[in-house]
Design a protein around this motif. Structure first.
Motif, PDB file in Angstrom:
ATOM      1  N   LYS A 311       5.400 -10.921 -17.870  1.00  0.00           N
ATOM      2  CA  LYS A 311       6.732 -10.913 -18.490  1.00  0.00           C
ATOM      3  C   LYS A 311       6.817 -10.125 -19.790  1.00  0.00           C
ATOM      4  O   LYS A 311       7.883  -9.635 -20.142  1.00  0.00           O
ATOM      5  N   ASN A 312       5.700  -9.984 -20.511  1.00  0.00           N
ATOM      6  CA  ASN A 312       5.753  -9.238 -21.771  1.00  0.00           C
ATOM      7  C   ASN A 312       5.406  -7.760 -21.613  1.00  0.00           C
ATOM      8  O   ASN A 312       5.381  -7.016 -22.597  1.00  0.00           O
ATOM      9  N   CYS A 313       5.122  -7.350 -20.380  1.00  0.00           N
ATOM     10  CA  CYS A 313       4.852  -5.925 -20.155  1.00  0.00           C
ATOM     11  C   CYS A 313       6.154  -5.136 -20.224  1.00  0.00           C
ATOM     12  O   CYS A 313       7.238  -5.682 -20.022  1.00  0.00           O
ATOM     13  N   LYS A 314       5.999  -3.837 -20.474  1.00  0.00           N
ATOM     14  CA  LYS A 314       7.185  -2.977 -20.494  1.00  0.00           C
ATOM     15  C   LYS A 314       7.407  -2.304 -19.144  1.00  0.00           C
ATOM     16  O   LYS A 314       8.543  -2.077 -18.744  1.00  0.00           O
ATOM     17  N   ALA A 315       6.314  -1.940 -18.490  1.00  0.00           N
ATOM     18  CA  ALA A 315       6.446  -1.325 -17.154  1.00  0.00           C
ATOM     19  C   ALA A 315       5.256  -1.757 -16.289  1.00  0.00           C
ATOM     20  O   ALA A 315       4.129  -1.856 -16.779  1.00  0.00           O
ATOM     21  N   VAL A 316       5.537  -2.004 -15.035  1.00  0.00           N
ATOM     22  CA  VAL A 316       4.525  -2.515 -14.108  1.00  0.00           C
ATOM     23  C   VAL A 316       4.579  -1.713 -12.811  1.00  0.00           C
ATOM     24  O   VAL A 316       5.663  -1.473 -12.276  1.00  0.00           O
ATOM     25  N   ALA A 317       3.403  -1.308 -12.339  1.00  0.00           N
ATOM     26  CA  ALA A 317       3.319  -0.655 -11.022  1.00  0.00           C
ATOM     27  C   ALA A 317       2.640  -1.614 -10.060  1.00  0.00           C
ATOM     28  O   ALA A 317       1.557  -2.120 -10.345  1.00  0.00           O
ATOM     29  N   ILE A 318       3.298  -1.885  -8.955  1.00  0.00           N
ATOM     30  CA  ILE A 318       2.681  -2.690  -7.903  1.00  0.00           C
ATOM     31  C   ILE A 318       2.115  -1.714  -6.882  1.00  0.00           C
ATOM     32  O   ILE A 318       2.828  -0.823  -6.409  1.00  0.00           O
ATOM     33  N   LEU A 319       0.837  -1.855  -6.598  1.00  0.00           N
ATOM     34  CA  LEU A 319       0.168  -0.921  -5.694  1.00  0.00           C
ATOM     35  C   LEU A 319      -0.034  -1.595  -4.340  1.00  0.00           C
ATOM     36  O   LEU A 319      -0.782  -2.571  -4.224  1.00  0.00           O
ATOM     37  N   ASP A 320       0.630  -1.077  -3.333  1.00  0.00           N
ATOM     38  CA  ASP A 320       0.553  -1.648  -1.987  1.00  0.00           C
ATOM     39  C   ASP A 320      -0.373  -0.823  -1.125  1.00  0.00           C
ATOM     40  O   ASP A 320      -0.146   0.370  -0.929  1.00  0.00           O
ATOM     41  N   LYS A 321      -1.408  -1.471  -0.579  1.00  0.00           N
ATOM     42  CA  LYS A 321      -2.290  -0.756   0.338  1.00  0.00           C
ATOM     43  C   LYS A 321      -1.913  -1.087   1.784  1.00  0.00           C
ATOM     44  O   LYS A 321      -2.756  -1.375   2.633  1.00  0.00           O
ATOM     45  N   SER A 322      -0.618  -1.124   2.039  1.00  0.00           N
ATOM     46  CA  SER A 322      -0.107  -1.214   3.410  1.00  0.00           C
ATOM     47  C   SER A 322       1.330  -0.723   3.353  1.00  0.00           C
ATOM     48  O   SER A 322       2.017  -0.917   2.354  1.00  0.00           O
ATOM     49  N   GLU A 323       1.728  -0.073   4.397  1.00  0.00           N
ATOM     50  CA  GLU A 323       3.085   0.497   4.451  1.00  0.00           C
ATOM     51  C   GLU A 323       3.910  -0.383   5.382  1.00  0.00           C
ATOM     52  O   GLU A 323       3.620  -0.459   6.564  1.00  0.00           O
ATOM     53  N   GLY A 324       4.886  -1.039   4.820  1.00  0.00           N
ATOM     54  CA  GLY A 324       5.658  -1.973   5.649  1.00  0.00           C
ATOM     55  C   GLY A 324       6.830  -1.346   6.368  1.00  0.00           C
ATOM     56  O   GLY A 324       7.507  -2.014   7.138  1.00  0.00           O
ATOM     57  N   PRO A 347      10.000  -6.513 -17.047  1.00  0.00           N
ATOM     58  CA  PRO A 347       9.520  -5.130 -17.116  1.00  0.00           C
ATOM     59  C   PRO A 347      10.155  -4.273 -16.020  1.00  0.00           C
ATOM     60  O   PRO A 347      10.603  -4.788 -15.007  1.00  0.00           O
ATOM     61  N   LYS A 348      10.180  -2.969 -16.246  1.00  0.00           N
ATOM     62  CA  LYS A 348      10.545  -2.041 -15.172  1.00  0.00           C
ATOM     63  C   LYS A 348       9.442  -2.134 -14.121  1.00  0.00           C
ATOM     64  O   LYS A 348       8.258  -2.248 -14.470  1.00  0.00           O
ATOM     65  N   MET A 349       9.821  -2.082 -12.873  1.00  0.00           N
ATOM     66  CA  MET A 349       8.821  -2.208 -11.810  1.00  0.00           C
ATOM     67  C   MET A 349       8.959  -1.101 -10.779  1.00  0.00           C
ATOM     68  O   MET A 349      10.068  -0.790 -10.349  1.00  0.00           O
ATOM     69  N   ILE A 350       7.805  -0.531 -10.429  1.00  0.00           N
ATOM     70  CA  ILE A 350       7.805   0.463  -9.347  1.00  0.00           C
ATOM     71  C   ILE A 350       6.749   0.072  -8.319  1.00  0.00           C
ATOM     72  O   ILE A 350       5.831  -0.699  -8.598  1.00  0.00           O
ATOM     73  N   ASP A 351       6.913   0.609  -7.123  1.00  0.00           N
ATOM     74  CA  ASP A 351       5.948   0.361  -6.051  1.00  0.00           C
ATOM     75  C   ASP A 351       5.317   1.681  -5.644  1.00  0.00           C
ATOM     76  O   ASP A 351       6.023   2.679  -5.450  1.00  0.00           O
ATOM     77  N   ILE A 352       3.990   1.679  -5.549  1.00  0.00           N
ATOM     78  CA  ILE A 352       3.295   2.877  -5.068  1.00  0.00           C
ATOM     79  C   ILE A 352       2.424   2.457  -3.888  1.00  0.00           C
ATOM     80  O   ILE A 352       1.558   1.587  -4.005  1.00  0.00           O
ATOM     81  N   VAL A 353       2.683   3.067  -2.742  1.00  0.00           N
ATOM     82  CA  VAL A 353       1.867   2.817  -1.553  1.00  0.00           C
ATOM     83  C   VAL A 353       0.740   3.844  -1.552  1.00  0.00           C
ATOM     84  O   VAL A 353       0.982   5.040  -1.714  1.00  0.00           O
ATOM     85  N   TYR A 354      -0.487   3.367  -1.405  1.00  0.00           N
ATOM     86  CA  TYR A 354      -1.662   4.240  -1.567  1.00  0.00           C
ATOM     87  C   TYR A 354      -2.757   3.813  -0.591  1.00  0.00           C
ATOM     88  O   TYR A 354      -2.686   2.731   0.021  1.00  0.00           O
ATOM     89  N   GLY A 355      -3.778   4.665  -0.453  1.00  0.00           N
ATOM     90  CA  GLY A 355      -5.020   4.248   0.193  1.00  0.00           C
ATOM     91  C   GLY A 355      -4.927   3.878   1.663  1.00  0.00           C
ATOM     92  O   GLY A 355      -5.802   3.186   2.177  1.00  0.00           O
ATOM     93  N   LEU A 356      -3.891   4.344   2.358  1.00  0.00           N
ATOM     94  CA  LEU A 356      -3.723   3.922   3.758  1.00  0.00           C
ATOM     95  C   LEU A 356      -4.839   4.495   4.631  1.00  0.00           C
ATOM     96  O   LEU A 356      -5.258   5.634   4.465  1.00  0.00           O
ATOM     97  N   GLY A 357      -5.311   3.685   5.556  1.00  0.00           N
ATOM     98  CA  GLY A 357      -6.335   4.122   6.511  1.00  0.00           C
ATOM     99  C   GLY A 357      -7.605   4.610   5.850  1.00  0.00           C
ATOM    100  O   GLY A 357      -8.299   5.478   6.371  1.00  0.00           O
TER     101      GLY A 357
END
Lengths: 399, 100
Positions: A311-324, A347-357
């Motif tokens: 909650k006290n962060c300013k920006a957060v990236a959620i890293l998803d290792k699966s593509e839904g 915080p501002k939040m973004i999603d980055i999908v990475y590392g597939l397969g």
């Protein structure tokens, strides 16, 4: 007294199983989890366990056999990956709704297609709503430790839900690392024996499992199951506390790494956390207030607790290792963002999908994520909320 | 929890259901009247029956009681009206009627 050893994740899980000595192991092989039953077959042949080891004809049958054994009053286990887990799909729901607390080891592997044997979470994420508790590990040690805790969580009378112990296919399942094992007797004492109150082979009290539930009952049964999943949160922490008391290693719903004063944070799962921690350390050296949250427990999802940490962060990236394929981000993002929705200041939040397969994820990638977060804070512009990283692309990577 | 099946009904809250809807006793189908599903009904004509007993084992719902080697009238609480007994009876001792 812990025993120093060096094992692959698969052998670590097979070792935990050997120490627990379950009543039934129904197996069907699939890469990269095959080694788990392979190691276990050797323990059976060597007389180190007295488990009924059943080689069945499919994963659907493996989980069905485990369901029957568990209903009969046994402690049952199996292991699988990828398409094997998908093939268990129907039975996962049967097992969970019948409240059969078996433990399923998953060496995570991408789902087809294109056909691929390497790591991502598309297999277990596809089963996130099956009613299984899901624990994820960063490395061999955590895979082993999660397995030791698994049966106690699953079998707790307030929970009685099946549980997946997930490890990253190949990265964790096949890489040898140093590990601290516990003595067989200490493990047996910690895990305990399984004595369900009711079971099929209890002759003085016949039991029917999995009855038909018409509309007049189905909703109540599902609410009861949902409440059991909520109860699992408390039990997971209780078991972790006893585990720490006995063996000295600390576990929570997630690991907070350098989060105390973090302004920029990454939320991710599994072995990638080890890589991202290096990036966090290097950025801290440069004065960047970077931090990381590594999710260990995905089901039940510790939404409140993660949000409290973020909650006290300013920006957060959620890293998803699966593509839904939701066209709106991956499952870890969906859970985390929805948990944060009612925060007054979030915080501002973004999603980055990475590392597939099995696509590599390097310290450089993690640093680029933090650079993007820094830019979001600096400009106040979130930019694309959902993007991919690590693919060859005619377009420039989102920065 | 070990609740009797007779105490489980569509009025009780979820907290009072058994875990996983388990049932802790045998023979509980006696509590559920499934005969109301029937759209046609088999009628037993005792005078035509030779007590060959072909009908009873064919009944999928055990709704033809047999006592002392002789079949009795149907258990209409559980007969679902599948008509198999009508088909297998060699003596036309079971009539297949509409339910009105």
């Amino acid at each position: 007294m812990s025993i120093k050893d060096r094992l692959s994740g698969n052998e670590a899980i097979a070792t935990a199983m050997r120490q627990i000595n379950p009543d039934v192991f129904a197996m069907f092989p699939i890469t990269p989890s095959t080694e788990i039953p392979q190691f276990y077959a050797q323990y059976v042949a060597d007389g180190k366990v007295d488990t009924e080891f059943i080689c069945v004809e499919s994963e659907h049958s493996a989980l069905s056999a485990c369901a029957g054994a568990e209903a009969a009053g046994c402690r049952a286990v199996t292991a699988t990956s990828s398409a094997g887990l998908s093939y268990m799909n129907e039975m996962l729901y049967v097992v969970a709704s019948s409240r059969l607390p078996l433990v399923l080891a998953v060496s995570n592997r991408a789902l087809t297609g294109p056909i691929n044997i390497n790591h991502d979470y598309s297999d277990s994420m596809a089963e996130r709503d099956s009613g299984f508790i899901q624990l994820y590990a960063e490395n061999n040690q955590e895979a082993y430790d999660n397995y030791l805790q698994a049966h106690r969580i699953a079998e707790h009378p307030d929970v009685r839900l099946p549980l997946m112990v997930c490890e990253d296919g190949f990265i964790t399942s096949h890489a040898l690392e140093n590990i601290e094992l516990e003595e067989d007797e200490a493990v047996k004492d910690f895990v305990g024996e399984y004595h369900p109150e009711n079971y099929l082979l209890k002759s003085e009290n016949p039991l029917a499992v999995g009855p038909y539930g018409v509309s007049g009952y189905y909703m109540e049964a599902r609410v009861a199951q949902a409440e059991a999943m909520k109860n699992a949160k408390r039990v997971i922490l209780e078991v972790a506390a006893d585990f720490e008391k006995r063996f000295g290693r600390h576990y929570e719903f997630f690991e907070s790494y350098r989060m105390e004063d973090a302004e920029l944070a990454i939320v991710l799962m599994g072995s990638s956390a080890g890589t991202a921690k290096v990036a966090v350390d290097e950025l801290r050296e440069e004065g960047v207030k970077a931090g990381l949250i590594k999710v260990r427990v995905f089901r039940p999802f510790p939404g409140e607790e993660i949000v409290e940490a973020l909650k006290n962060c300013k920006a957060v990236a959620i890293l998803d290792k699966s593509e839904g394929f939701s066209a709106n981000g991956g499952p870890l993002f969906a859970e985390t963002a929805s948990a944060a929705i009612n925060l007054e200041k979030r915080p501002k939040m973004i999603d980055i999908v990475y590392g597939l397969g099995g696509r590599d994820f390097t310290v450089g990638h993690a640093k680029r994520v933090f650079a993007r977060l820094a830019k979001i804070v600096e400009t106040g512009e979130t930019g694309p909320i959902y993007s991919h990283m690590g693919q060859r692309d005619l377009r420039k990577e989102v920065q | 929890m070990s609740k009797k099946a007779a105490e489980i009904n569509e009025q009780i809250p979820w907290q009072e259901l058994t875990t996983g809807c388990e049932i802790y006793e045998p023979g509980t189908s006696r509590l559920t009247m499934t005969g109301e599903w029937r759209s046609k009904i088999p009628v037993f004509h005792k005078e035509k029956c030779k007590q060959c007993l072909l009908c009873a084992p064919f009944c999928p719902d055990s709704s033809i009681p047999v006592k002392d080697g002789k079949r009795e009238d149907f258990d209409y609480d559980h007969c679902k009206g599948c008509g198999i007994c009508v088909t297998v009876c060699p003596f036309d001792a079971i009539e297949w009627k509409e339910v009105h």
